[in-house]
Design an enzyme around this catalytic site. Structure first.
Site, short mmCIF file in Angstrom:
data_model
loop_
_atom_site.label_atom_id
_atom_site.label_comp_id
_atom_site.label_asym_id
_atom_site.label_seq_id
_atom_site.Cartn_x
_atom_site.Cartn_y
_atom_site.Cartn_z
N ALA A 113 -0.44 0.02 -9.52
CA ALA A 113 -1.85 0.03 -9.91
C ALA A 113 -2.59 -0.97 -9.04
O ALA A 113 -1.97 -1.77 -8.33
CB ALA A 113 -2.00 -0.31 -11.39
N LYS A 114 -3.90 -0.93 -9.06
CA LYS A 114 -4.70 -1.90 -8.31
C LYS A 114 -6.11 -1.88 -8.86
O LYS A 114 -6.57 -0.89 -9.44
CB LYS A 114 -4.74 -1.53 -6.82
CG LYS A 114 -4.98 -2.72 -5.90
CD LYS A 114 -3.74 -3.60 -5.77
CE LYS A 114 -3.94 -4.70 -4.74
NZ LYS A 114 -2.69 -5.45 -4.49
N GLY A 115 -6.81 -2.99 -8.66
CA GLY A 115 -8.18 -3.07 -9.13
C GLY A 115 -9.05 -3.85 -8.17
O GLY A 115 -8.55 -4.52 -7.26
#
Length: 424
Positions: A113-115
């Site tokens: 995941a990444k943000g």
């Protein structure tokens, strides 16, 4: 029949375009699992959020934020949050996908995941930075959690921001949840060794790669692009091993000293607003000349897409250690391979950070914390075991380390996908 993603149209050398090409290159090595390969080309979930805050002068400002969960077949999503004015959905998609591959490459029980938020944090006051962090956390709170998706620091984020994220999530869920983020301050459930973990991983994999190449680290010349936690820590460890840092590039410019830069004096200066170019122990040169500096080892530890085909033709390095995510575009990869330059890819080279993040997560759940020596021993063992397996795969199929890393990682991801099946 498969359709292309409709909300983003990548170009060949964009982050997502680069990732898609990397996946295409590994499909021939996946055997029967190749039928699931399309899974790797589609994020599981992409959330775009509006982040409104009241600025210090009373204005209401709106910022755009993202959280992308690429694949969670092997476990909860794991990946950092970056604050940068150039953050885009496509970039965050690529970074989340690389996290999927990275966690599988070192066999951690995570997905990717990444943000990020499109903002220049240098233009925010401390109070504004806290507001934007807390509002963003509230907006993505519907998809993060210690068992679902665990953010961590990335570009322009740190332990303080993780503390605000943890506190916001905890207040919204009604109980202290230390495991919702990693990279926290020590007294809030953070882990010893976390800050230096990514740079240490670059050194450990680089030391092994140099040994296999017959490259003696004593006297080896190293050029480092990006001099934050990753680049500076890796540089320190290489100097301890006898190497010398001949060039450093950060956001302020490039400095060169063929006899070696004095890191003891350089690092404190690099932490100031003046940056590396304020250091008087080297010559300031135009940024593009960084790629021409004679060196044995090149460490790109800044942002993605830095090693282009043209730069790949110019570097004198025998070994490239990817401290950053996606620093080498596919066309440059091919040129480096043709020139006999060994590339230790990002998804194994800089996996030290997520590995110690995993240690932090485990320690938070058990409320039992390890000392730094134990953490470093465990980190080194995981990194070396992963690299050796990848190297064996590369030798067996006569492929690059990058393709071998993807082969090992994607087999694990797609085996999990196949064994879990499709529901409903």
């Amino acid at each position: 029949m498969s359709e292309k993603l409709s909300f983003v149209h990548p170009t060949a050398n964009s982050p997502w375009g680069t990732y898609l090409q990397q996946v295409d290159r590994v499909v021939p090595y996946l055997g029967d699992l190749a039928k699931w390969a399309e899974t790797l080309k589609r994020p599981k979930r992409a959330l775009i959020v509006d982040v409104p805050i009241e600025m210090d002068d009373g204005r209401i400002a709106h910022f755009e934020g993202y959280r992308v969960q690429h694949n969670m077949s092997r476990g909860p999503g794991k990946g950092g949050v970056r604050f940068h004015p150039d953050v885009t959905l496509e970039e965050v998609m690529a970074l989340s996908a690389w996290m999927t591959v990275k966690t599988a490459a070192v066999n951690l029980p995570y997905g990717g995941a990444k943000g990020g938020i499109r903002v220049d944090p240098k233009k925010l006051s401390q109070k504004e930075l806290e507001k934007i962090t807390r509002r963003y956390t509230s907006e993505i709170g519907i998809i993060i959690g210690p068992h679902t998706d665990i953010p961590a620091p990335d570009v322009n984020t740190n332990g303080q921001i993780m503390a605000w994220m943890m506190d916001t999530y905890s207040m919204n869920t009604g109980g202290t949840s230390t495991g919702v983020v990693t990279g926290k301050p020590l007294h809030l459930g953070g882990s010893l060794g976390r800050v230096k973990a990514t740079g240490r991983g670059v050194f450990v994999t680089g030391r092994e790669a140099a040994r296999r190449l017959g490259l003696d680290l004593r006297g080896a010349r190293i050029a480092v692009q990006g001099f934050g936690n990753v680049g500076s820590v890796a540089a320190e460890l290489f100097v301890e091993a006898g190497a010398k840092i001949v060039a450093v590039q950060d956001h302020t410019g490039t400095i060169v000293n063929v006899n070696g830069l004095d890191l003891e004096k350089l690092i404190p200066i690099s932490r100031t607003a003046a940056g590396c170019v304020a250091f008087e122990g080297g010559d300031v040169v135009p940024n593009e000349q960084f790629w021409d500096v004679p060196c044995d080892i090149l460490i790109p530890a800044a942002l993605e897409g830095q090693i282009t085909a043209e730069r790949a033709k110019r570097t004198t390095a025998r070994l490239v250690l990817e401290g950053a995510n996606g620093p080498t575009v596919p066309s440059a990869d091919d040129i480096l391979a043709e020139r006999g330059v060994l590339v230790v890819p990002d998804v194994i080279c800089n996996a030290g950070g997520v590995t110690v993040s995993y240690f932090e997560w485990v320690q938070d759940f058990s409320s039992f914390f390890w000392d730094e020596d134990e953490i470093n021993v465990r980190l080194d063992r995981i990194m070396m075991n992963a690299l050796n397996q990848i190297w064996d795969t590369a030798d067996k199929h006569k492929i690059t380390l990058r393709t071998a890393t993807y082969a090992v990682a994607c087999e694990r991801i797609l085996m999990a996908r196949q064994e879990r099946g499709l529901y409903p």
